[in-house]
Each structure stands twice: as C-alpha cells, then as structure tokens.
Motif scaffolding. Structure first.
Motif, PDB file in Angstrom:
ATOM      1  N   PRO A   1      -8.771 -14.973 -34.278  1.00  0.00           N
ATOM      2  CA  PRO A   1      -9.395 -14.421 -34.754  1.00  0.00           C
ATOM      3  C   PRO A   1      -8.513 -14.602 -36.447  1.00  0.00           C
ATOM      4  O   PRO A   1      -7.151 -14.036 -35.751  1.00  0.00           O
ATOM      5  CB  PRO A   1     -10.100 -13.419 -34.616  1.00  0.00           C
ATOM      6  CG  PRO A   1      -9.776 -13.131 -33.024  1.00  0.00           C
ATOM      7  CD  PRO A   1      -8.619 -14.340 -32.722  1.00  0.00           C
ATOM      8  N   LEU A   2      -9.249 -14.174 -37.376  1.00  0.00           N
ATOM      9  CA  LEU A   2      -8.232 -13.995 -38.668  1.00  0.00           C
ATOM     10  C   LEU A   2      -7.659 -13.026 -38.760  1.00  0.00           C
ATOM     11  O   LEU A   2      -8.196 -11.680 -38.660  1.00  0.00           O
ATOM     12  CB  LEU A   2      -9.228 -14.155 -39.859  1.00  0.00           C
ATOM     13  CG  LEU A   2      -9.901 -15.339 -40.386  1.00  0.00           C
ATOM     14  CD1 LEU A   2     -10.470 -15.860 -41.358  1.00  0.00           C
ATOM     15  CD2 LEU A   2      -8.745 -16.858 -40.351  1.00  0.00           C
ATOM     16  N   CYS A   3      -6.259 -12.093 -38.797  1.00  0.00           N
ATOM     17  CA  CYS A   3      -5.840 -11.440 -39.020  1.00  0.00           C
ATOM     18  C   CYS A   3      -6.022 -10.906 -40.395  1.00  0.00           C
ATOM     19  O   CYS A   3      -5.469  -9.879 -40.766  1.00  0.00           O
ATOM     20  CB  CYS A   3      -4.385 -11.733 -38.784  1.00  0.00           C
ATOM     21  SG  CYS A   3      -3.104 -12.332 -39.135  1.00  0.00           S
ATOM     22  N   THR A   4      -6.148 -11.242 -41.299  1.00  0.00           N
ATOM     23  CA  THR A   4      -5.869 -11.025 -42.829  1.00  0.00           C
ATOM     24  C   THR A   4      -6.748 -10.278 -42.866  1.00  0.00           C
ATOM     25  O   THR A   4      -8.197 -10.816 -42.802  1.00  0.00           O
ATOM     26  CB  THR A   4      -5.559 -12.332 -43.953  1.00  0.00           C
ATOM     27  OG1 THR A   4      -5.276 -12.052 -45.368  1.00  0.00           O
ATOM     28  CG2 THR A   4      -7.053 -13.529 -43.850  1.00  0.00           C
ATOM     29  N   ARG A   5      -6.987  -9.424 -44.337  1.00  0.00           N
ATOM     30  CA  ARG A   5      -7.571  -8.492 -44.423  1.00  0.00           C
ATOM     31  C   ARG A   5      -8.187  -8.822 -46.190  1.00  0.00           C
ATOM     32  O   ARG A   5      -9.108  -9.008 -46.537  1.00  0.00           O
ATOM     33  CB  ARG A   5      -7.148  -7.142 -45.376  1.00  0.00           C
ATOM     34  CG  ARG A   5      -6.463  -6.345 -43.512  1.00  0.00           C
ATOM     35  CD  ARG A   5      -5.587  -5.061 -44.595  1.00  0.00           C
ATOM     36  NE  ARG A   5      -5.203  -5.284 -45.272  1.00  0.00           N
ATOM     37  CZ  ARG A   5      -4.242  -4.138 -45.521  1.00  0.00           C
ATOM     38  NH1 ARG A   5      -4.604  -3.118 -45.189  1.00  0.00           N
ATOM     39  NH2 ARG A   5      -2.536  -4.477 -46.504  1.00  0.00           N
ATOM     40  N   GLU A   6      -7.584 -10.382 -46.353  1.00  0.00           N
ATOM     41  CA  GLU A   6      -8.488 -10.484 -47.953  1.00  0.00           C
ATOM     42  C   GLU A   6      -8.245 -12.454 -47.222  1.00  0.00           C
ATOM     43  O   GLU A   6      -7.762 -12.865 -46.827  1.00  0.00           O
ATOM     44  CB  GLU A   6      -7.456 -10.479 -48.926  1.00  0.00           C
ATOM     45  CG  GLU A   6      -7.828  -8.675 -49.162  1.00  0.00           C
ATOM     46  CD  GLU A   6      -6.693  -8.100 -50.355  1.00  0.00           C
ATOM     47  OE1 GLU A   6      -6.013  -9.717 -51.291  1.00  0.00           O
ATOM     48  OE2 GLU A   6      -6.642  -7.455 -50.462  1.00  0.00           O
TER      49      GLU A   6
ATOM     50  N   ILE B 275     -13.707 -10.328 -49.066  1.00  0.00           N
ATOM     51  CA  ILE B 275     -14.078 -11.998 -49.135  1.00  0.00           C
ATOM     52  C   ILE B 275     -14.615 -12.255 -50.657  1.00  0.00           C
ATOM     53  O   ILE B 275     -15.506 -11.946 -51.057  1.00  0.00           O
ATOM     54  CB  ILE B 275     -14.703 -12.196 -48.374  1.00  0.00           C
ATOM     55  CG1 ILE B 275     -14.473 -13.626 -47.028  1.00  0.00           C
ATOM     56  CG2 ILE B 275     -16.012 -11.132 -48.121  1.00  0.00           C
ATOM     57  CD1 ILE B 275     -15.807 -14.418 -46.190  1.00  0.00           C
ATOM     58  N   SER B 276     -13.856 -13.245 -51.245  1.00  0.00           N
ATOM     59  CA  SER B 276     -14.105 -14.021 -52.303  1.00  0.00           C
ATOM     60  C   SER B 276     -14.583 -15.307 -51.823  1.00  0.00           C
ATOM     61  O   SER B 276     -14.281 -16.340 -51.357  1.00  0.00           O
ATOM     62  CB  SER B 276     -13.453 -13.867 -53.087  1.00  0.00           C
ATOM     63  OG  SER B 276     -13.539 -14.875 -54.247  1.00  0.00           O
ATOM     64  N   VAL B 277     -16.361 -15.975 -52.186  1.00  0.00           N
ATOM     65  CA  VAL B 277     -16.703 -17.136 -52.128  1.00  0.00           C
ATOM     66  C   VAL B 277     -16.959 -17.133 -53.440  1.00  0.00           C
ATOM     67  O   VAL B 277     -17.801 -17.327 -55.002  1.00  0.00           O
ATOM     68  CB  VAL B 277     -18.136 -16.491 -51.261  1.00  0.00           C
ATOM     69  CG1 VAL B 277     -18.420 -18.433 -51.213  1.00  0.00           C
ATOM     70  CG2 VAL B 277     -17.944 -16.035 -50.589  1.00  0.00           C
TER      71      VAL B 277
ATOM     72  N   THR C 214     -16.235  -4.864 -47.152  1.00  0.00           N
ATOM     73  CA  THR C 214     -16.653  -3.778 -47.511  1.00  0.00           C
ATOM     74  C   THR C 214     -16.371  -4.348 -48.554  1.00  0.00           C
ATOM     75  O   THR C 214     -17.017  -3.147 -49.649  1.00  0.00           O
ATOM     76  CB  THR C 214     -15.783  -2.483 -46.934  1.00  0.00           C
ATOM     77  OG1 THR C 214     -14.194  -3.272 -47.409  1.00  0.00           O
ATOM     78  CG2 THR C 214     -15.630  -2.282 -45.570  1.00  0.00           C
ATOM     79  N   ASP C 215     -16.360  -5.247 -49.237  1.00  0.00           N
ATOM     80  CA  ASP C 215     -15.279  -5.784 -50.627  1.00  0.00           C
ATOM     81  C   ASP C 215     -16.508  -7.314 -50.549  1.00  0.00           C
ATOM     82  O   ASP C 215     -15.404  -8.179 -49.982  1.00  0.00           O
ATOM     83  CB  ASP C 215     -14.463  -5.337 -50.976  1.00  0.00           C
ATOM     84  CG  ASP C 215     -14.055  -5.637 -52.645  1.00  0.00           C
ATOM     85  OD1 ASP C 215     -15.028  -6.476 -53.016  1.00  0.00           O
ATOM     86  OD2 ASP C 215     -13.373  -4.994 -52.874  1.00  0.00           O
TER      87      ASP C 215
END
Length: 539
Positions: free
Chosen positions: A308-313, A340-342, A367-368
């Motif tokens: 799984p992805l370990c990055t927070r952003e 996350i940015s989409v 959360t963001d």
C-alpha cells in the motif's frame, strides 16, 4: 462531573475568538493532561492571546502531552519559564524561522524538556540540533524521534548516541538544505542497534548519503523513504544489493519516489527498469510489490512506489500509465494517504483500463482533499474519483477553479452530494474565478449544505457583497481569508471594525485574514437580513 474529571485534552487550534477566550477562562490547568497551542497564521499570534489570559504553564502540573506549533522564541520562553513538566511523556514543537540559531535561554529550556525521565516521544522542527546533544553523562529516554529541517548528516551520530533508547526515527529535510561538508570524511565509530524503524522524508536518493545513514542503523526491520527520484540507474538490482549488504534484518521496506525532471527515456528503457523490480527477490522472497508508472505524454516523468501507498500526500494524476506488475492488479485498502489532490480535465483519457486501475485503490484516511478544475473539464471524472475516496473523515477541502466556463448542473450535483457526505468538513478554500462562473442557485445549494459546518473559509472576491453573503449564510465561521486583485483591504478592515466586536484583521496588499470576533447584531445582521443580498450580484 466536570469538576471531578481530570484528564482533559485541550486543543486551541481553529477556534473562534469567542470560544478561544471562553476556553481560557474556563480551563482548570490541573485537570489538563494534553495541551495544543499554535500560531496558525503569521501576524496573528494566537499564542499571545493565550499568554494574556493564562500567562504561563506553571499551574499545568499534570501535563503529559504538549504541542507548540509555529511558536516564536519569546512565546516559548514565556510559556515554559516556570513550567512543571514532571509528567511529560510527549513533546512537539515547531519554531518560527527554523533555520536561525536559537537563543541560549531557549536552548536551555529545550534541553530540560528533552532530558525529562518520562519523555518518550519528541517532535522538533528546527535545524539547530545541539539541544539533542545532551552532553556527557546525560541521556534522553526518548523512544520516538521526529526531526524536521535537519541538514547535517554529521549530527545524526551524536543525536543517536545521546538517545540510547531510540526505537523509531523520522527525519524530514527540506530539499537543497542538506549540508554535504565533511560527509566523505565522516565515519561512524559504532552502530546503533536499538533503532529498528527509520523514515526518510523529502530525501534525495544520493546513494553515498543513504549508505552512511544506513551504516549507523544496521538492525532496522522497517525502512521508509519518501522523496523525489531522478536517477534511473538506481534500479531494483542496486536497491537489492544496498539492502542485503546494509540491512540484513529488514522485514518491511516501503517507498514512494515521485518524479522530478529527468532525461527523456524510451519506453523500452522504462520497461527494462521496471523488470528489475519484478524479480524473485522482490516478489517471492520479500513480497514487496512495486509499481512503476509514467506520464503518458512525457516519458521523462515517472514515479515508483510500493503498495500500500506509504506517502501521506498524493497527486492523483489520471494521465499516468502503469507498467506491467503483479502489484497493478492488487486491491489496496490500507493506504496511508491523508492529503490527496485530483486534477480534472476532459482532455484526460478515461479508458476502461484506467478506470480499472483506479478502482484498485481505496483511500480511507483522507482528511484533506483538493480538486483542480482545468479548462473544459469533464464531470465524468468526478464519479471515478468518488469511488476511491472515503470522505467521511475529510476536514479540509480545496476547489481550484481554472475554467472559463459555467459550472454544469450535473457536476454541481456531484459536488453537493460529496459535501453532504463530508460531515466533518470544517475548512474550505476556493481558488481561481469560481464566483464568476457559479450561478446564484448553485452557490445557494453549496452554502445551504455548509451553513452550520463551515468554520474556516479562504476565497477570492471582487467586492464586499461577495464577502457578506458568506458571513450571512454560514453561522459558524471563525477564520476567513480573502484574496483580491483590486486593493480593497481598507474597505474590508473598516467593515469588520464597524460591524463586529473584537475581530482581528491582518493582511497585505492582495489579501486580508480575519479572526472573527462577535458580529454586532444590533447593526449588521438586521441590515443583512432585510436586504437579503442576492448572489446574482457577484458577477
């Protein structure tokens, strides 16, 4: 019941002025075990307001957890000069201007905290790390250490030596700040086998630096690396050799290496690079599953990561194409992504293959969220994004609108549906020309959903009426930031001075921040309600 309870956790973050002052008056210091203070915006200095009411921490005799964010040294010294931190187990501090050398009195106070016998978790954001060198005969009992803005590899040895009980270390550096002076001459005199988990964030993958760091912690069983990636020569074979030689006990290895500019490669070169991570060492022996993906329109833009992805952003770029891997077919439920940015643009090809790839991801800790709308964006991308993201825990949302067309009703319905599900949403930021292309009924639909939830708002406006409509519709707003092209900062400040009690306004030429006080109901609210301003007047 209230007077007898003695385990309060008090967080002064994102409060309205009224609640901030009320909490300062009602708080019983001896009943508080956790305290969080922060200067959220430059020029506001909320901690000064706390000091004017509470003065210092001398009466907080039972504190176990203390968090001080973006604090300046004068505030820090005033707070902790007489503090009793006998029971402290966790301490976190980020200081304004972290690159500066701290004053002697600040260093002395920090050292006294770090050497508290009960301290187990320590988080520091400053580059001056002498405070972590406790000196001969004095050690820190810290088990978990987070350091941000570190910039000298040579410091690590003495820090680890001063903290013999360290188990988990997180090092986060600013790109370009790392000091390479003396690195090649640096030879660790001993290893620190007590450290079992290491995370390197924003770490440039310089192999020489990495080998020096790993040589100090040969007993790691967990290693995480998050940062930019510019060297395709550091492939799966070289990683395997590095890990087998330096970390024979490693059980868990996770990384997220995002792209920065590299020389353009051919697809054959990228496919060869990808195969080096699909060998028996990675898949069978270690069971570390890696995805290599590239931006379809540019073979110079790649990213490599474990699942799984370990990055927070994460920037969720739908234009990336994944190279063949066992990991691409796996469904990942426990991603660590919180922000996350989409990017949404109808020019993006939403093929069945891309949808299937995206459907394998589940983001349950968000959360963001940031949605970026480009010219001629397509609403068909929103449902695809919705399926992957659990927004029930979302607190912050940003809408970046860079489109010169009106918002379609279909997309508005999807956005409103999303907002209705985001029951914990408290902060909204809107960039671009959103107010120029939204109709009155569309904005009314959004505000009716957020009426009682929204506490913080940041938005671009053209005149005061646009500001007033948010103040009228959203009854729990406490912090606002307005951006504008034409300088109307004087008018904004004057309006809050005339129509509110105790509001603090601070700003520059093109923006004003407001920490909202109490609306003057005898004057302002009846006027607003009687006129019932129309959103149509925005354009």
């Amino acid at each position: 019941m209230v007077n007898s309870y003695n385990r309060y956790s008090v967080n002064f973050t994102a409060l309205s002025q009224q609640h901030f002052r009320l909490l300062c008056r009602l708080i019983n210091p001896q009943q508080v075990i956790s305290l969080t203070l922060t200067n959220e915006y430059d020029g506001l200095n909320e901690i000064d307001l706390f000091l004017s009411n509470v003065r210092h921490l001398q009466s907080f005799t039972r504190l176990q957890n203390l968090v001080l964010e973006n604090i300046n040294e004068n505030q820090f010294d005033s707070l902790l000069k007489y503090a009793n931190l006998t029971f402290i187990t966790s301490f976190s501090m980020s200081i304004k201007h972290p690159g500066r050398r701290i004053a002697q009195v600040t260093e002395k106070l920090l050292t006294s905290i770090i050497t508290q016998p009960g301290l187990r978790q320590l988080r520091l954001s400053l580059s001056y790390l002498n405070v972590l060198r406790t000196g001969y005969g004095t050690v820190s009992m810290v088990r978990y250490l987070f350091v941000r803005h570190w910039n000298k590899i040579n410091d690590l040895y003495e820090i680890f030596q001063s903290c013999p009980h360290l188990h988990t270390v997180v090092l986060q550096e600013d790109l370009g700040r790392l000091d390479f002076n003396g690195v090649r001459e640096f030879k660790p005199r001993s290893a620190f086998h007590q450290i079992r988990s290491l995370t390197l964030e924003e770490f440039m993958e310089d192999i020489e630096i990495l080998e020096l760091v790993l040589a100090m912690v040969p007993s790691l069983n967990h290693l995480t690396i998050i940062g930019p990636y510019s060297n395709l020569n550091l492939d799966g074979h070289r990683w395997q050799h590095l890990l087998e030689i330096n970390l024979p006990q490693l059980k868990r290895f996770e990384f997220f290496l995002r792209p920065i500019c590299i020389d353009k490669r051919t697809l054959d070169e990228l496919e060869t690079f990808n195969t080096t991570f699909q060998t028996p060492f990675w898949i069978e022996q270690k069971q570390w599953f890696i995805i290599v993906e590239y931006r379809t329109k540019s073979l110079s833009n790649i990213r490599i990561y474990t699942i799984p992805l370990c990055t927070r952003e994460l920037v969720c770029d739908l234009e990336f194409t994944q190279l063949p891997s066992l990991a691409t077919t796996m469904r990942t439920e426990h991603n660590n992504v919180k922000r996350i940015s989409v990017e949404l643009d109808e020019s993006i090809d939403v093929s069945a293959e891309r949808q299937e790839i995206f459907n394998n991801y589940r983001f349950s800790k968000i959360t963001d969220l940031t949605l970026v709308f480009y010219s001629s964006w397509s609403g068909s991308l929103l449902p695809l994004t919705l399926m992957a993201i659990d927004i029930t825990n979302m607190v912050y949302m940003t809408l970046a609108y860079h489109c010169k067309k009106s918002v379609s009703e279909d997309v508005l319905k999807l956005v409103c549906s999303w907002l209705e599900q985001a029951q914990n949403l408290r902060c909204l930021e809107i960039y671009g020309e959103f107010l120029e292309f939204v109709t009155s009924s569309q904005l009314e639909s959004i505000l009716s959903i957020l009426q009682h939830r929204l506490q913080c708002l940041e938005i671009r406006i053209k005149h005061l009426d646009q500001m007033k409509i948010f103040l009228e519709r959203c009854d729990n707003l406490s912090r606002l930031k307005f951006h504008f092209d034409k300088n109307i900062s004087k008018e904004i400040k004057q309006w809050f001075n005339d129509n509110t009690i105790g509001s603090i306004c601070w700003g520059e030429y093109h923006s004003v921040f407001v920490w909202l006080g109490k609306l003057n109901t005898q004057c302002t609210l009846p006027e607003i309600n009687q006129k019932r301003m129309k959103v149509d007047s925005f354009s």
